[in-house]
Design an enzyme around this catalytic site. Structure first.
Site, PDB file in Angstrom:
ATOM      1  N   ASP A  32       9.835  -9.858  94.631  1.00 32.61           N
ATOM      2  CA  ASP A  32      11.243  -9.448  93.434  1.00 32.61           C
ATOM      3  C   ASP A  32      10.740  -8.425  92.451  1.00 32.61           C
ATOM      4  O   ASP A  32      10.070  -7.859  92.452  1.00 32.61           O
ATOM      5  CB  ASP A  32      11.298 -10.619  92.870  1.00 32.61           C
ATOM      6  CG  ASP A  32      12.568 -10.702  92.245  1.00 32.61           C
ATOM      7  OD1 ASP A  32      13.574  -9.836  91.852  1.00 32.61           O
ATOM      8  OD2 ASP A  32      13.281 -11.395  90.888  1.00 32.61           O
ATOM      9  N   HIS A  49      13.992   0.449  95.881  1.00 31.42           N
ATOM     10  CA  HIS A  49      13.830  -0.796  97.979  1.00 31.42           C
ATOM     11  C   HIS A  49      12.775   0.749  99.350  1.00 31.42           C
ATOM     12  O   HIS A  49      11.600  -0.388  99.093  1.00 31.42           O
ATOM     13  CB  HIS A  49      15.112  -0.741  98.844  1.00 31.42           C
ATOM     14  CG  HIS A  49      16.107  -1.986  97.518  1.00 31.42           C
ATOM     15  ND1 HIS A  49      15.231  -3.083  97.832  1.00 31.42           N
ATOM     16  CD2 HIS A  49      17.061  -1.608  97.211  1.00 31.42           C
ATOM     17  CE1 HIS A  49      16.361  -3.698  96.630  1.00 31.42           C
ATOM     18  NE2 HIS A  49      17.363  -2.991  96.393  1.00 31.42           N
ATOM     19  N   LEU A 144      -3.183 -11.426 111.893  1.00 32.14           N
ATOM     20  CA  LEU A 144      -2.199 -12.260 110.809  1.00 32.14           C
ATOM     21  C   LEU A 144      -0.764 -12.278 111.948  1.00 32.14           C
ATOM     22  O   LEU A 144      -0.585 -11.237 112.367  1.00 32.14           O
ATOM     23  CB  LEU A 144      -2.265 -10.417 109.758  1.00 32.14           C
ATOM     24  CG  LEU A 144      -1.491 -11.203 108.849  1.00 32.14           C
ATOM     25  CD1 LEU A 144      -1.670 -12.550 107.883  1.00 32.14           C
ATOM     26  CD2 LEU A 144      -0.812  -9.910 107.934  1.00 32.14           C
TER      27      LEU A 144
HETATM   28  C1  FPP Z   1      14.524  -7.848  95.529  1.00 26.52           C
HETATM   29  O1  FPP Z   1      14.630  -6.615  94.379  1.00 26.52           O
HETATM   30  C2  FPP Z   1      13.505  -6.893  96.519  1.00 26.52           C
HETATM   31  C3  FPP Z   1      15.072  -7.020  97.724  1.00 26.52           C
HETATM   32  C4  FPP Z   1      16.115  -8.365  98.064  1.00 26.52           C
HETATM   33  C5  FPP Z   1      14.750  -6.410  99.248  1.00 26.52           C
HETATM   34  C6  FPP Z   1      13.447  -6.310  99.681  1.00 26.52           C
HETATM   35  C7  FPP Z   1      13.447  -5.109 100.850  1.00 26.52           C
HETATM   36  C8  FPP Z   1      11.931  -4.374 101.750  1.00 26.52           C
HETATM   37  C9  FPP Z   1      11.773  -3.796 100.687  1.00 26.52           C
HETATM   38  C10 FPP Z   1      12.461  -4.416 102.877  1.00 26.52           C
HETATM   39  C11 FPP Z   1      12.411  -5.439 103.490  1.00 26.52           C
HETATM   40  C12 FPP Z   1      12.066  -5.056 104.950  1.00 26.52           C
HETATM   41  C13 FPP Z   1      11.418  -5.304 106.631  1.00 26.52           C
HETATM   42  C14 FPP Z   1      10.893  -4.444 107.254  1.00 26.52           C
HETATM   43  C15 FPP Z   1      12.035  -7.129 106.209  1.00 26.52           C
HETATM   44  P1  FPP Z   1      15.724  -6.697  93.995  1.00 26.52           P
HETATM   45  O2  FPP Z   1      16.543  -5.400  94.533  1.00 26.52           O
HETATM   46  O3  FPP Z   1      16.175  -8.003  93.750  1.00 26.52           O
HETATM   47  O4  FPP Z   1      15.064  -6.500  92.733  1.00 26.52           O
HETATM   48  P2  FPP Z   1      15.599  -6.808  90.488  1.00 26.52           P
HETATM   49  O5  FPP Z   1      15.529  -8.326  90.925  1.00 26.52           O
HETATM   50  O6  FPP Z   1      14.792  -6.059  89.772  1.00 26.52           O
HETATM   51  O7  FPP Z   1      17.101  -5.805  90.290  1.00 26.52           O
END
Ligand code: FPP
Length: 245
Positions: A32, A49, A144
């Site tokens: 997060d 991201h 893993l």
């Molecule tokens: C949370 O931060 C993150 C996400 C919702 C997306 C995470 C996804 C990736 C890192 C890529 C995934 C890739 C694969 C291969 C599965 P947020 O946007 O909720 O942050 P905030 O709470 O600060 O708004």
């Protein structure tokens, strides 16, 4: 000087951890804070991201190098579809990038086995195909195990499990162990340690059934800033709590 201090702290932490036994076998992470990380730097959310994706790759390597058996990553929740379309599309493009051949070769080189949990049928067809392909291509690996939770929600996991049970075991008594056989996480149900970054202290619909006995560990750092030091800190805290229990 700062770099030297950081390395010394890392080495000290590493020394305190019992690596021979009592390591968490299965770590689950709520990645997060990508959006806030980007906002604080005046960047678009997509930059957060992108940075989060790099941290995710490093974390997979760190867990693999340190003898963790399984890692479950909350990459896309059932609620994430409510985000603006361009943000959803960007996250899906990162998934597409991750399942590319070059990255799959890297996963195979490192003996990492990939799984997806959640209802992946909502993703574009080419993404689903690439997801299935990476699962097949890493199937023989013995290192893993990485479980990506994609379009995953703890409540919908329980509901889909109940629906399957009603189809196959209607009217029969069912034990907790039998119920777990129908969850998305059947191959690897219960994490020992659940980490959430960004200072939020909620489960946010992640592994609701599966985390009934899990140790929870929180850090104020945003996901793109998660690093080896924090991973070691979480493992050490896990071992201290287990010793007390
Ligand atoms: C949370 O931060 C993150 C996400 C919702 C997306 C995470 C996804 C990736 C890192 C890529 C995934 C890739 C694969 C291969 C599965 P947020 O946007 O909720 O942050 P905030 O709470 O600060 O708004």
């Amino acid at each position: 000087m700062e770099w030297f201090g950081l390395n010394r702290t890392k080495a000290n932490l590493k020394r305190k951890i019992d690596w021979s036994s009592r390591l968490p076998k299965h770590i689950a992470i709520m990645m997060d804070g990508n959006g806030r990380w980007a906002k604080r730097r005046g960047f678009p959310r997509s930059a957060g991201h992108y940075a989060g994706m790099q941290t995710m790759r490093q974390t997979i390597s760190m867990c693999n190098d340190n003898g963790i058996e399984s890692l479950t990553l909350y990459a896309f929740s059932t609620e994430n579809w409510k985000r603006p379309k361009d943000e959803v599309d960007y996250i899906i493009s990162l998934v597409n990038e991750f399942v590319q051949d070059t990255n799959v070769r890297e996963l195979n080189k490192n003996n990492i086995k990939v799984f997806f949990i959640g209802d992946i049928s909502k993703f574009p067809e080419e993404t689903q195909e690439a997801m299935c392909k990476v699962v097949d291509q890493t199937e023989e690996n013995t290192g893993l195990k990485v479980y990506f939770a994609m379009n995953y929600g703890g409540k919908s996991d329980i509901i889909q499990s109940v629906i399957s049970i009603l189809k196959t075991k209607k009217g029969e008594e069912i034990t907790e162990e039998e119920f777990e056989q129908f969850l998305y996480t059947v191959q690897n149900p219960n994490p020992d340690l659940l980490i959430r970054t960004s200072g939020e202290k909620r489960l946010s619909n992640f592994l609701l059934w599966q985390s009934a006995h899990t140790e929870l560990w929180f850090t104020d750092e945003m996901w793109p800033d998660f690093n080896e030091l924090l991973l070691y800190q979480s493992i050490l805290d896990f071992q201290i709590r287990k010793k007390r229990a």
